[in-house]
Every structure is written in structure tokens, then in C-alpha cells.
Scaffold this active site. Structure first.
Site, PDB file in Angstrom:
ATOM      1  N   HIS A  37       3.286   6.571  -5.248  1.00 13.03           N
ATOM      2  CA  HIS A  37       2.779   6.979  -6.562  1.00 13.03           C
ATOM      3  C   HIS A  37       1.976   8.280  -6.438  1.00 13.03           C
ATOM      4  O   HIS A  37       2.137   9.218  -7.230  1.00 13.03           O
ATOM      5  CB  HIS A  37       1.902   5.852  -7.114  1.00 13.03           C
ATOM      6  CG  HIS A  37       1.678   5.902  -8.589  1.00 13.03           C
ATOM      7  ND1 HIS A  37       0.903   4.980  -9.251  1.00 13.03           N
ATOM      8  CD2 HIS A  37       2.114   6.759  -9.544  1.00 13.03           C
ATOM      9  CE1 HIS A  37       0.876   5.261 -10.544  1.00 13.03           C
ATOM     10  NE2 HIS A  37       1.600   6.343 -10.734  1.00 13.03           N
ATOM     11  N   GLU A  56       0.825  -1.212   0.000  1.00 12.47           N
ATOM     12  CA  GLU A  56       0.000   0.000   0.000  1.00 12.47           C
ATOM     13  C   GLU A  56       0.858   1.259   0.000  1.00 12.47           C
ATOM     14  O   GLU A  56       0.472   2.282  -0.570  1.00 12.47           O
ATOM     15  CB  GLU A  56      -0.959  -0.011   1.193  1.00 12.47           C
ATOM     16  CG  GLU A  56      -2.003  -1.107   1.143  1.00 12.47           C
ATOM     17  CD  GLU A  56      -2.848  -1.093  -0.122  1.00 12.47           C
ATOM     18  OE1 GLU A  56      -3.048  -0.001  -0.701  1.00 12.47           O
ATOM     19  OE2 GLU A  56      -3.302  -2.169  -0.546  1.00 12.47           O
TER      20      GLU A  56
END
Length: 683
Positions: free
Chosen positions: A477, A471
Site C-alpha cells: 500500500h 505486514e
């Protein structure tokens, strides 16, 4: 702007973190109503203007619209996923059709579509940046697929379908959360939970206390079919009860039964796909993904299913052999798999993964593992902000710093399970980065780790350590993407590419200098012994027949439901019989290896964003495994490697075709061989 509503007011907190302390549930609906009205006015101004379309007066103006609505949506839906009280659920149900209608009013606007079509036709002659050109291309593609070119009668039916689907998917999630809570398994005697660690027993006692069942033990269910406790519980009946409860969700004939809900979802999705010019929903979805077509997806899943099922059968034979040697042998069942798998692991690799938990204390894994790897690879830093508060007391806020010391954004970690949180683990943005809007990122990671009693350390399973690294890959990102236009912010990439960065980040959990830094015994401080590390590496392909089969089975169910034509979907379908036939079709109908998710609790595809797209994990893993090879070939955890990965992949967000970005990073297309070797699927 309605400055009296705290949902819409500009936050005084760093990076625009919403001031949740000032927000009350009753603030949300008025905020959405006002924000939707503002955006409708903004978009109407763009669509109705007499001037010929230009990038500035059309695309840029569109991207500037809806800022208030984005603020309200990010703020609210973060809470709706992680702390869905009855009041919040009621608001979400009210919002579902309203938000669907609002979105349709924009993407189906014929005037707006005409302007964007004009810009798209002139794309070959237009100037502008690559991101600007790609923005025109994506808006045109998305509006075309959404039905902007349909006639008025077809649009009216489409809007009705979209609104009904928005209600149904919200209902599916609400039912699942309620049934998951109702089916939590109560044990009167701690002896029935023999095999659990002291920390795990503490968590079950704490869960019982929170439900007013002091003196008992409650095992809450995870989102997937399996449960971490199944690998260590010695009492077979306890294992059976937990798995039976898990598999019963949404299919008990009660008020939370999801069977008719999912059947209607499938029917309406099939009808919508046909209305939009596609044979089925899977064709509609994959046409705008890197896969390109259901045929490409089906070919890959079938290719992998044969060796995966073969390996699972071999694993099953080993488990049965152990059982046959016991004083009272029996036939292996699904609830026995994890328990006897650990016995095989211990025999073949001298490993007891449950015994590793004292080396995986949550705080140390976070700071000296997850954060440490990011610090080494990207040069960034972290500092907890105790002065900043998110939407729930368990949600902790960290400020993230660039290598030069400037503030990059905020990271929120919400680790523990609770009855108001949906199952699974996920990342989302509370604030998305955009140069146009001047916003910087605030991202959230949610997990569902059982919370021990106060004063007791949180010890993670090996799977939970993997999930935390995974995660956080999504979080990176969202933190690193640097785009101009909100349309491309953060993780706004193709669905079958979005898992790629998170899967890559999993590699660092076993990287030698990272593992040595965080895997320290909770009492002695000693590192995980080298021989144990060696055995962990040696066992990486262990049980992959089961793991790959249960995943592929769920992926195939997703494809099977969404490959139905409108006519077939309109028939009265028995959910259980449909599942059995679909699994037999691909050769994954082994009763001791059930799908990772059965249809009635398959939240990814019936209430999340993965409909006809659950294949994305294995599709992205081709890129992931190939990327891991690149890091190994280039020295691993080095700043220059991190900088290249950040700049050429994570940093572009959705502003570039993802496979083009991958080729820019890797120098070629991905090779599937590393994936086959990782999962033990080679001949």
C-alpha cells in the site's frame, strides 16, 4: 536549512533513505527544533498573506510546508519504535509535548481556518482535480474536528489536553516496554521447556546470553496476551508462568504500572471530546471513519460476539473432554487452551502446526512466498541492497522495481525481536511518496520473531508466516500509492480501512502456486505434502470461536473505555473491575478466553493510533473477505487482477473516499456474508 545536521540534510542514498550511519542521537532534538521553526514560518506566511485564498496560495502552499519536519519525524520515529534505547526514549519524551504544541499551532490557527473555510464554501463551484477538491474537504474537516473553530479560552485548554496526552501515551509505551523486558521468564532447566523445537530452544538460549544469563533459557513476551510457545510446552507450570507474566504487565504496582496512566488518558480524551462537541471519545473518533458512529461499531461487535462466544464454549468443551480423559484431570485454564487446541487439531484434522515449521524457513517464505506472490500479481521485482544500511544491523534493505525495470522504492525488513523494539508487528514509512515534493517511497516492516543462535535457520510458525504476508500488504500500500499531495501519501487512509489491503494480502500464503513455491522442507527441499495442505484448508475455521472472541473482547474494552462521558471517566475506576463488567456486558467474560490485550498493555489504543478504533480489523475484514471472493471468481493470482487492485485501491492512497474507491474496484458495496462464513459465525 541547517545543512550541518545529518537528520535534515538531503540524503545521497537511493529514494532518500536516511543516512543513519551519519546520525547520532544528539542530532535529533536540534533537527526538530529547526524544522518546527521553519514550518511555523512557512505556515504563518500562508495564513497572513493579504491575497484572497486560492488553492495555489493556500492548499498547495500548506502541502509544501513542513518538508524538513516530515523528514526528521519519519527518520526519528522509525528508530523510536524499532530501536528505542534509553537515550532515544528520553528524546521521545522531550519531543512529545513539543510536537503536540507545534501541530496545534497549525491546525488551530484561526487565520488559516478562515482561508480554508472560504475555499470549502466555494467547493461546489471550484474547478481543479478530484484530488485537489478532496484535499480542501479533508483539511476543512480535520481542522474543524481539531477545534479550529473554538474560542481562545477553549483552544488554550485543548492545547493543554493535547500536550498532556502526548506525554501520557509516550509514558504508557515506555512503561510497557520496560515491564515486558522485566517480566521475560527465566528457566534454569531446559527440561521445563520440553516441547519446544531445537530452533526455539536455541532462541531462548540466545535471549539468555544477550541478557548475561548464559546457561539458562529466557522466554521473552509478545505484545498480545498469548504466546506461540503455549501451544507446544508440555510442562503445565511453564505455560502458567509465561501467561501469568504476560497478563501482569503494567499492573504490578511498580514503577512501570500503567493503570493510573491509562485512567488519566481516558479522562482527558473524554474531556477533549466534550470540548470539541462530542459526547465521548468514541463518538469523536468514529465520526471521521467509515463506520460513522459508535452505535454502528457496537451493533457489529454485538452481532458477532454472540456466535463467537457460543463457538468458543463448544471448543472449550472439546478441550475439557481431552483433559478429563487424562490420568490426572483438571479444569481447563487460559494457559492450557493453546496446548490442548493442538491436540484437538491433531485428532480432528491430523495436523500438528508446530511440526510444520521446517517448511517455513524465513528466507524462503520471504523470497519465494511474499515476494513471489507480489511478482506474479503485480509484475514487480526485488533485489537486496547489501550496500544500503538502515537504522539497525538486523534491518535489511531491498530495492523494488516496476515491471518495466524502473526503480519503484525501497523496502526495509526488520524481522527479529530485541529489548529495544516495541512489541507486535507494524509497517511505517521512512519516506512517503509525493509528486509535489518529488519523493518516492521507503517503507519498513517490523516483526518480533525470536532470533536463533548464529548459524541456525529461522523457522517461522504458521502465525508468523501470516504476519509476514499481512505486514507486506501494508508495505505494498505504501509502495504503490501514487498521489500528488503529502496529505494523502501511502497508508494515510481512514483507520478502519487501513487494515483492508494487508488482510487481503494474507490470502496468498495459502494460494496453491504460492504455497508450493515457498513451503519446502529445510532439509529435504520437499514441498508441504498435498494431504497436509488439504487438512490446513479444512481446518481454516478451526478455533475461530476463541480467535474471534479474544479479538472482540479487546475491541469491546477499547469501546467501553472510550465511550465513557467526562463525568464517568473522572470517577476513580478500578481497572480490573471495569474490564470484568465490560466483558460481561457483551457476553465475552469467559475466564479461559482472555482478551487479546488487557488494558494495561493495550498499546494499540493507549500509545498507538487505534484509540476507539481497534474494531478496525474486523470492520476491514468485511471488505477483505468480500475481495477474496472477487479474486477467486476472477482467476486469482493474475496480473490483470493485480493491476486492477493496484490502480483502483492501493494506488489512490488517501486521495479518495475509501468506500468510493472500494465500489470502484468491486462494482458494489461489500457483503458481510463471506466474513461470517470465514469465521464460522453463520447459523
Amino acid at each position: 536549512m541547517d545543512r550541518t545536521n545529518p537528520v535534515l540534510a538531503e540524503s545521497p542514498l537511493p529514494h532518500g533513505l536516511p543516512d543513519y550511519s551519519a546520525i547520532r542521537p544528539e542530532d535529533y532534538l536540534p533537527a526538530f527544533e529547526h524544522a518546527c521553526a521553519v514550518q511555523r514560518t512557512e505556515v504563518d506566511r500562508v495564513a497572513a498573506q493579504p491575497a484572497s485564498p486560492t488553492f495555489e496560495n493556500t492548499m498547495r502552499a500548506l502541502e509544501l510546508s513542513g518538508e524538513l519536519l516530515e523528514r526528521a519525524a519519519h527518520t526519528f520515529y522509525t528508530v523510536a519504535s524499532a530501536d528505542a534505547t534509553a537515550e532515544i526514549q528520553e528524546i521521545e519524551e522531550t519531543l512529545a509535548p513539543l510536537m503536540s504544541a507545534h501541530q496545534d499551532a497549525i491546525v488551530l490557527d484561526a487565520r488559516l481556518y478562515a482561508r480554508i473555510s472560504t475555499l470549502h464554501e466555494a467547493l461546489g463551484e471550484s474547478a481543479g482535480t478530484d484530488e485537489e477538491r478532496y484535499l480542501v474537504e479533508r483539511w476543512f474537516r480535520e481542522m474543524s474536528r481539531a477545534g479550529a473553530g473554538l474560542d481562545d479560552a477553549a483552544k488554550e485548554r485543548l492545547m493543554a489536553l493535547n500536550q498532556r496526552l502526548s506525554v501520557l501515551t509516550t509514558t504508557f509505551e515506555k512503561n510497557l516496554l520496560a515491564d515486558t523486558n522485566e517480566l521475560a521468564v527465566v528457566f534454569e532447566d531446559a527440561a521445563d521447556l520440553d516441547g519446544l523445537t531445537a530452533g526455539e530452544l536455541s532462541a531462548t538460549a540466545q535471549a539468555a546470553t544477550e541478557r548475561g544469563l548464559t546457561g539458562t533459557h529466557v522466554v521473552t513476551l509478545t505484545l498480545s496476551t498469548g504466546h506461540p510457545y503455549l501451544s507446544s510446552l508440555t510442562v503445565r507450570e511453564s505455560r502458567r508462568r509465561i501467561l501469568a507474566a504476560s497478563r501482569a504487565r503494567g499492573a504490578r504496582g511498580n514503577a512501570h504500572d500503567n493503570r493510573e496512566v491509562l485512567r488519566e488518558i481516558v479522562r482527558l480524551r473524554a474531556e477533549r471530546a466534550q470540548l470539541l462537541g462530542y459526547p465521548d471519545h468514541a463518538a469523536y473518533v468514529t465520526a471521521d471513519e467509515t463506520a460513522g458512529s459508535p452505535e454502528a461499531v457496537h451493533a457489529m461487535l454485538r452481532r458477532l460476539a454472540v456466535p463467537a462466544a457460543r463457538n468458543a464454549r463448544r471448543e472449550q468443551e472439546k478441550l475439557q473432554a481431552i483433559i478429563d480423559g487424562e490420568s490426572v484431570p483438571f479444569a481447563l485454564e487460559a494457559h492450557d487452551w493453546a496446548f490442548y487446541t493442538e491436540k484437538v487439531r491433531a485428532a480432528e484434522y491430523d495436523l500438528d502446526t508446530a511440526a510444520l515449521r521446517p517448511w517455513f524457513e524465513a528466507e524462503r517464505v520471504l523470497r519465494d512466498g511474499v515476494f513471489f506472490a507480489a511478482e506474479q500479481l503485480y509484475g514487480i521485482g526485488f533485489r537486496e541492497r547489501d550496500d544500503l544500511h538502515a537504522y539497525h544491523p538486523d534491518a535489511r534493505v531491498f530495492e523494488v522495481f516496476e515491471p518495466d525495470g524502473s526503480s519503484l522504492g525501497l523496502f526495509v525488513l526488520d524481522l527479529y525481536t530485541r529489548d529495544t523494539k516495541r512489541g507486535g508487528a507494524w509497517m511505517n514509512s521512512i519516506v512517503a511518496q509525493s509528486e509535489l515534493l518529488g519523493t518516492t517511497p521507503v517503507v519498513v516492516n517490523n516483526l518480533n520473531v525470536s532470533k536463533p543462535a548464529p548459524g541456525t535457520p529461522t523457522l517461522l510458525t504458521l502465525d508468523e508466516v501470516t504476519t509476514l504476508f499481512h505486514e507486506f500488504g501494508h508495505a505494498l500500500h505504501g509502495l504503490f500509492a501514487r498521489v500528488t499531495y503529502p496529505h494523502f501519501a501511502g497508508t494515510a487512509v481512514f483507520r478502519d480501512f487501513v487494515e483492508f489491503p494487508s488482510q487481503v494480502n494474507e490470502m496468498w500464503m495459502f494460494w496453491p502456486e504460492v504455497l508450493a513455491n515457498y513451503a519446502r522442507h529445510i532439509e529435504t527441499g520437499q514441498p508441504l505434502p498435498e494431504d497436509v495442505v488439504d487438512r490446513l484448508h479444512a481446518s481454516e475455521a478451526f478455533n475461530q470461536g476463541f480467535a474471534t472472541s479474544e479479538y472482540l473482547a479487546a475491541s469491546w474494552l477499547d469501546q467501553a473505555w472510550h465511550s465513557l462521558s467526562p463525568t464517568a471517566a473522572g470517577e476513580s475506576i478500578d481497572v480490573g473491575a471495569f474490564e470484568a463488567a465490560a466483558l460481561a456486558d457483551i457476553g465475552l467474560d469467559n475466564p479461559v478466553v482472555p482478551p487479546r490485550y488487557a488494558s494495561t498493555y493495550f498499546a494499540h489504543v493507549f500509545s498507538g493510533g487505534y484509540s476507539a478504533g481497534y474494531y478496525s480489523y474486523i470492520w476491514s475484514e468485511v471488505l477483505d473477505a468480500d475481495t477474496v471472493e472477487w479474486f477467486r471468481e476472477n482467476g486469482g493470482l493474475r496480473r490483470e487482477n493485480g493491476d486492477r487492485f493496484r490502480q483502483r485501491l492501493l494506488g489512490v492512497g488517501g486521495s479518495k473516499d475509501p468506500l468510493e474507491a472500494y465500489r470502484d474496484f468491486r462494482g458494489r458495496d461489500a457483503d458481510i456474508q463471506p466474513l461470517l462464513e470465514r469465521r464460522g459465525l453463520t447459523d
